[in-house]
Design a protein around this motif. Structure first.
Motif: not given
Length: 795
Positions: A654-657, A727-730
């Motif tokens: 995963g990735n935190i954008s 994946n999600f963002g902050l």
């Protein structure tokens, strides 16, 4: 136009009407009646003015509003999930849509209500009920838990309204599933020593045993056991040499090795030996058979059996079979029957079981035997019945003198009956008559021949106490030579059971007249017995004592005292200890191995490793006074052997954008018991994770205090054996300021509140945005005005 209640509003409040001289007309006035309008009589008031003369008039018309009962109970709000150890809080909307005041009782079977459990609700009134439930912090896996609320009127408890909410509970320390399906196997080695009739022997004995399924669907069941030769003489307290394996799958069963082989009650009831058995089942028909080489019966060398079973109904079936016996020519050894096979024996048999009604079941068997010189036959019939007040069973068997089955030249009848006269009073009758001639294995001795009838009445005078009175006769005869006893006795017995606090007490007294056939005299026999048992400090105690004056054995008025005790202590789940002592046994129990003193100790050293220690002074079967000593020390290793892979290791990428935060590097993520840390670009990976359902969490100590995720975190994630990505963002949190101006309804003309009674409230919220682009609210019949002041950082 007007009414006598504010809950009743005319649809048309004014109008005009022309009436000619001496004319009549009907003026219809539609009314809007609120659902919460209380039952009773109300008036409609018509005010009028004659346009020409100005004359005024007033008319009243009465009508009745009847009662209406309607309770509405719905789940209002509940969290999507909570962590294990947290409290679930669910709200329910309870509304009285009727016009009758309700006296309601609130209940929850699995949670706690945050208010009084009684509530008075007026017509049209509504309440929000909060129900809370604690969760266990040691939950091993994520699970859904229900919270329920039940509501009913105190005067009508049968009319119940229910509402439920389901909440996911996230395990804080989840237990990961094993990727292998495993078969439990226990392997042990024992050191056994025995002082046997003056001769000392010792040695080691090994054992391995397993029973369980070998596949994750539990369709294939396997059992095997291997016990090496006993280094001492066989007795009841040490295992005998045995080897077998069996396998079962849905409709197929096969066994190889040692077991008690049985064809039917009459032909071969139980014959321990080494052989093989197979059975195949279909929906209606079963076909099977076995080969057996008896190990403890010298009269039979080999035997073969085949049978077919047909299922007539769910609990009714009929079986037809054929047993073939090959005798040993030397015919040596102890036998409890004088009958010997002169040649190969053929024994066809038919048996059936039939469920006649819901309360009555009958079963039976007929068989025929043929050798070169003899023929014989046998039959058995049994019935079992169970009604509300009466229950019992009866069995009758008869075999001819030259029948070559398990029994021969004998007849027997056994039965018992119980009838409940009143709630606390019941009558019991019991009759037993043993078969005299049977082909028993020589591994054990046979119990004495018994024939007795007893009948009595039981009175249960309290929940913790009962009294039983018996009367009857009994006949006991020693089967071995020389005989130790042979008597018939008429007796009366009284038995009292009573629980006194932690003590369970049993008192018995028996008085009888004995005819001693062994020595040819008659005398009196009486017994007085007491049993006391209780449990304290994780330890159970049982104390026993008996005093007898009998004429059963070698002399009249022979005095006998028996006493003993057993203490069983469970120090912990890993340790238990037992000690037993009894000074002697009645002569009728000579056929079994009997403990005079026994000491047992069991200790789990650590998981999978166990230690057992035992020491015994015993009277071996057939002995009346010579004691022997047996000592055993045993170590057991318990293994879970993998048999099938039921899951695969997988991974999560995963990735935190970055949606406006200072950094996305060094953020620690938790997936069950697995940890991962993001790199400078916000990438993370979890490797070697078992497929299944997990919860992804962020360690908040590794992010800024105002940083929030663009999706709901913790998040439930189901990992498959394929590629898994999340994946999600902050982003940063925002502040929302606003004013709410609302009225009860947006429609005019129906119970509208005066302007001066409308409410204004100013709210200040710190709103943690779940989605940076959208915020959603829901309102029922209310109007909302918001002034958005901007993000928390002033931008």
């Amino acid at each position: 136009m007007g009414t006598s209640s504010p809950f009743i509003v005319p649809v048309i409040t004014s109008g005009s009407l022309e009436i000619t001289g001496s004319g009549k007309n009907v003026y219809i006035t539609p009314l809007k009646i609120a659902s919460e309008t209380p039952q009773g009589r109300y008036s409609v008031i018509l005010k009028g003015t004659e346009k020409t003369t100005g004359e005024k008039f007033l008319r009243h018309t009465q009508f009745t509003v009847s009662s209406k009962r309607q309770i509405v109970l719905i789940a209002l709000s509940t969290p999507e999930f909570v962590k294990a150890g947290e409290t679930i809080s669910s709200t329910f909307l309870l509304k009285n849509n009727g016009n009758v005041t309700e006296n309601l009782v609130l209940e929850s079977k699995n949670a706690v209500i945050d208010r009084s459990t009684t509530l008075i609700l007026q017509g049209g009134e509504e309440k929000i009920i909060t129900v809370m439930k604690n969760t266990h912090k040691d939950l091993g896996k994520n699970e859904f838990q229900n919270v329920n609320l039940s509501v009913y009127n105190a005067n009508n408890p049968k009319e119940i309204y229910n509402a439920y909410s389901s909440i996911k509970v996230i395990a804080v320390n989840p237990v990961e599933d094993d990727i292998f399906h495993r078969l439990p196997v226990a392997a042990s080695v024992s050191f056994i020593s025995m002082q046997n009739r003056g001769e000392y022997r010792d040695g080691f004995q090994g054992e391995i045993y397993s029973r369980g399924s070998i596949d994750k669907e539990h369709k294939h069941l396997l059992e095997f056991r291997a016990v090496t030769k006993n280094p001492t003489e066989f007795n009841s307290f040490t295992p005998y040499e045995e080897y077998f394996v069996n396998y079962k799958q849905n409709n197929f069963f096969v066994h190889l090795g040692d077991k008690n082989y049985s064809s039917s009650f009459l032909t071969e009831y139980a014959r321990y030996g080494r052989g093989a058995e197979i059975r195949m089942d279909t929906k209606k028909v079963s076909i099977g058979g076995f080969y057996n080489h008896p190990r403890f019966f010298r009269d039979i060398k080999d035997e073969f059996n085949v049978y077919s079973k047909y299922k007539i109904a769910k609990e009714s079936e009929i079986t037809a079979g054929y047993l073939y016996k090959i005798p040993r020519r030397e015919n040596t050894g102890v036998s409890f029957s004088t009958f010997r096979l002169d040649s190969d024996a053929h024994l066809p048999y038919v048996m059936g079981k039939f469920k006649l009604t819901k309360n009555i079941e009958v079963s039976g068997e007929v068989s025929y035997s043929k050798t070169d010189k003899t023929t014989g036959n046998a039959m058995m019939a049994q019935t079992i019945f169970n009604f509300s007040k009466i229950s019992g069973n009866m069995m009758y068997m008869r075999t001819s003198p030259e029948y070559a089955g398990y029994f021969n030249n004998t007849g027997t009848f056994n039965g018992n009956l119980q009838y409940q006269v009143f709630k606390k009073v019941s009558i019991m009758v019991n009759y037993v008559q043993d078969a005299k001639n049977f082909q028993r294995d020589t591994l054990f001795l046979a119990a004495p021949y018994r024939k007795y009838l007893q009948y009595g009445i039981q009175y249960r005078y309290s929940k913790k106490g009962s009294l039983i009175l018996y009367n009857g006769f009994q006949r006991y005869e020693d089967r071995l030579m020389p005989k130790e006893f042979d008597y018939k006795e008429q007796f009366f017995r009284l038995s009292l059971d009573q629980q006194l606090g932690i003590f369970q007490v049993n008192l018995q007294g028996q008085f009888g007249k004995t005819d001693n056939y062994l020595l040819g005299f008659s005398g009196n026999s009486s017994f007085y017995t007491v049993n006391i048992s209780f449990e304290k400090f994780r330890t159970s105690f049982n104390l026993y004592g008996s005093y007898a004056v009998t004429s059963r054995y070698q002399m009249p008025n022979q005095k006998q005292i028996y006493y003993g005790a057993r203490i069983l202590s469970r120090f912990s789940d890993k340790t238990n200890f037992s000690i037993f002592y009894q000074n002697n046994y009645m002569p009728e129990e000579y056929f079994a191995d009997r403990n005079l003193f026994e000491l047992l100790f069991h200790q789990q050293i650590f998981p999978g490793h166990e230690f057992d220690l035992s020491g015994r002074y015993t009277l071996q079967r057939g002995e009346l006074g010579n004691k022997d000593f047996i000592f055993s020390m045993r170590y057991t290793l318990r293994l879970n052997v993998p048999t099938q892979k039921k899951a695969e290791y997988t991974s999560l990428h995963g990735n935190i954008s970055n949606l406006g935060v200072k950094k996305v590097e060094g953020i620690r993520l938790m997936l069950g018991n697995h940890l991962s840390v993001t790199d400078e670009h916000g990438n993370f990976v979890f490797k070697n994770v078992v497929s299944g359902e997990y919860v992804l969490e962020i360690d908040r100590s590794t992010t800024n205090i105002n940083d929030i995720a663009s999706v709901n975190i913790p998040a439930s994630i189901h990992l498959t054996d394929k590629e898994n990505t999340f994946n999600f963002g902050l982003t940063e949190a925002a502040m929302i300021h606003g004013t709410i101006d609302y009225s009860e309804t947006g429609h005019s003309g129906f119970i509208r509140l005066p302007v001066e009674k409308r409410k204004k409230r100013t709210l200040l919220w710190k709103y943690q945005m779940e989605n940076t682009l959208t915020g959603k609210w829901q309102f029922w019949e209310k109007h909302l005005i918001l002034r958005i002041c901007g993000p928390a950082n002033g931008k």
